[in-house]
Design a protein around this motif. Structure first.
Motif, mmCIF file in Angstrom:
data_model
loop_
_atom_site.group_PDB
_atom_site.id
_atom_site.type_symbol
_atom_site.label_atom_id
_atom_site.label_comp_id
_atom_site.label_asym_id
_atom_site.label_seq_id
_atom_site.Cartn_x
_atom_site.Cartn_y
_atom_site.Cartn_z
ATOM 1 N N ASP A 96 0.810 -1.212 0.000
ATOM 2 C CA ASP A 96 0.000 0.000 0.000
ATOM 3 C C ASP A 96 0.847 1.267 0.000
ATOM 4 N N ASN A 97 2.072 1.189 -0.511
ATOM 5 C CA ASN A 97 2.927 2.365 -0.569
ATOM 6 C C ASN A 97 2.330 3.470 -1.423
ATOM 7 N N GLY A 98 1.475 3.112 -2.377
ATOM 8 C CA GLY A 98 0.871 4.100 -3.256
ATOM 9 C C GLY A 98 -0.227 4.910 -2.606
ATOM 10 N N ARG A 114 -4.084 2.405 -3.966
ATOM 11 C CA ARG A 114 -3.520 3.008 -5.168
ATOM 12 C C ARG A 114 -2.318 2.196 -5.654
ATOM 13 N N SER A 116 1.253 0.933 -6.830
ATOM 14 C CA SER A 116 2.648 1.250 -6.534
ATOM 15 C C SER A 116 3.500 0.120 -7.094
ATOM 16 N N GLN A 117 4.760 0.420 -7.297
ATOM 17 C CA GLN A 117 5.699 -0.556 -7.828
ATOM 18 C C GLN A 117 5.176 -1.134 -9.146
ATOM 19 N N SER A 122 -6.051 -1.253 -8.996
ATOM 20 C CA SER A 122 -6.301 -0.940 -7.593
ATOM 21 C C SER A 122 -7.110 -2.046 -6.929
ATOM 22 N N ASP A 145 -4.947 9.984 -7.475
ATOM 23 C CA ASP A 145 -4.227 10.358 -6.263
ATOM 24 C C ASP A 145 -4.977 11.483 -5.559
ATOM 25 N N ARG A 163 -6.757 7.430 -12.682
ATOM 26 C CA ARG A 163 -5.646 8.361 -12.795
ATOM 27 C C ARG A 163 -5.757 9.277 -13.994
ATOM 28 N N SER A 381 7.881 -4.261 0.656
ATOM 29 C CA SER A 381 6.991 -3.543 -0.260
ATOM 30 C C SER A 381 5.686 -3.135 0.398
#
Length: 382
Positions: A96-98, A114, A116-117, A122, A145, A163, A381
């Motif tokens: 969930d880094n995004g 969102r 990420s990587q 989603s 975002d 996005r 991650s």
């Protein structure tokens, strides 16, 4: 137009197969992301926020990162209705880094992760028991975002902003769990509509529902004083009729947040170096006086209430339609989110890497009432 009809895999499976799914989902068959004018994304509003549903209060914050949460891990916290303490309830199994985006109603909360990587879609998760368990779902594209990128209606219908500014809809939570979404409109189509051209629409930042569960979309406009709030009426997008008075009416307007309330809708807008609240009762808008400052975080409570975190530890709240802004005492260091307290006041959720400290406003002072340690696997991650 159906985006996908396949069943959504469990969240853990999505995380383990991220690279493979990214390759499979990178090209969308519906053409909603076909080449063409892309949405001009307005200045981002931080994803840290809070909201109140029938299950209780929820807060989204980023933990374990550097300055501004860079490289951090997004977490979801819940304080069940009638309870006085917060719990970590982040849906498991996906990086969930995004960022996390959440929306809810009386009976359920839906969370979108969102990308990420290597993920370009989603994963979703829905809870009907204050975060104790989650049902996985899938949006076969990346959420925008913005904290208002997803909305849930009273019937369980969902809206999502992608996005590229496309708005998609899913008729029920079950359909969303199965990954069944349809394109409601694209940024390109909305900007080219008569109402979009009239305001100079430059991006879509939020979705919500209005009377009779009619979809609402909001964004930023280039025409001074015009607020980009649109309602879908039988497949035609029409202006919701919001224009700002006074000096704000001579400035470009950007919708920062949008929420549904029992009496209508509430929006937070940036214009002319200040922030205003606007309430719609279904027929007309009431607009607050502006409060000066740049927004670090925002959120909504019950009864049309809203809060803002501004620079230098400033915090402002409004209690609902026509109510003035009230300045709170400077918030504790590290505060990312405000949340309506169980007693009608406010709580501040402050972050120091893996520590979350909850402060409660009591008799004009912030008092620490709870501390949580969030297990974070640094170097992972998420």
């Amino acid at each position: 137009m159906s985006v996908t009809g396949r069943a959504a895999p469990p969240l853990a499976a999505l995380a383990l197969a991220g690279v493979t799914l990214a390759a499979a989902c990178g090209t969308r068959p519906d053409g909603a992301s076909a080449p063409g004018p892309a949405a001009a994304v307005p200045a981002a509003v931080p994803l840290s926020t809070s909201l109140v549903t029938g299950q209780g209060a929820w807060a989204v914050a980023v933990m374990g990162g550097g300055t501004g949460g860079a490289g951090g891990f997004w977490q979801l916290f819940a304080r069940p209705a009638g309870a006085g303490r917060w719990s970590l309830v982040t849906p498991p199994g996906v990086a969930d880094n995004g960022g996390l985006v959440a929306a809810g109603g009386d009976s359920a909360l839906v969370v979108g992760v969102r990308p990420s990587q290597n993920l370009v879609f989603s994963p979703l998760a829905t809870s009907t028991d204050a975060g104790r368990s989650w049902t996985p779902g899938l949006l076969d594209a990346g959420l925008a975002d913005a904290p208002g990128a997803i909305a849930r209606g009273p019937s369980g219908r969902l809206l999502a902003v992608l996005r590229d500014g496309t708005i998609e809809a899913s008729p029920t939570a079950g359909a969303a769990a199965a990954g069944r979404w349809t394109v409601l409109t694209t940024f390109r189509a909305l900007a080219a509509s008569a109402q979009g051209r009239s305001c100079g629409l430059e991006g879509v930042t939020a979705v919500s529902f209005g009377p009779n569960e009619s979809p609402i979309a909001a964004g930023g406009c280039t025409r001074p004083g015009a607020a980009g709030v649109f309602t879908d009426v039988g497949g035609t997008w029409r202006s919701a009729g919001l224009r700002l008075p006074g000096p704000a009416g001579r400035s470009r307007v950007r919708v920062l947040g949008l929420a549904a309330d029992a009496g209508g809708n509430v929006a937070l807008l940036a214009a002319g170096g200040g922030v205003l609240a606007a309430w719609r009762d279904g027929a007309r808008w009431t607009v607050s006086a502006p409060v000066a400052g740049s927004v670090r975080a925002l959120g909504f409570g019950g009864g049309g209430s809203a809060w803002l975190l501004l620079g230098e530890g400033r915090a402002e709240t409004t209690g609902g339609p026509g109510r003035p802004w009230e300045t709170l005492p400077p918030v504790p260091a590290g505060t990312q989110v405000l949340a309506p307290g169980a007693d009608g006041g406010y709580e501040a959720l402050a972050v120091d890497r893996a520590q979350l400290v909850v402060w409660r406003l009591e008799r004009g002072s912030w008092v620490p009432v709870q501390q949580l340690t969030v297990p974070i696997q640094y170097g992972s991650s998420g």
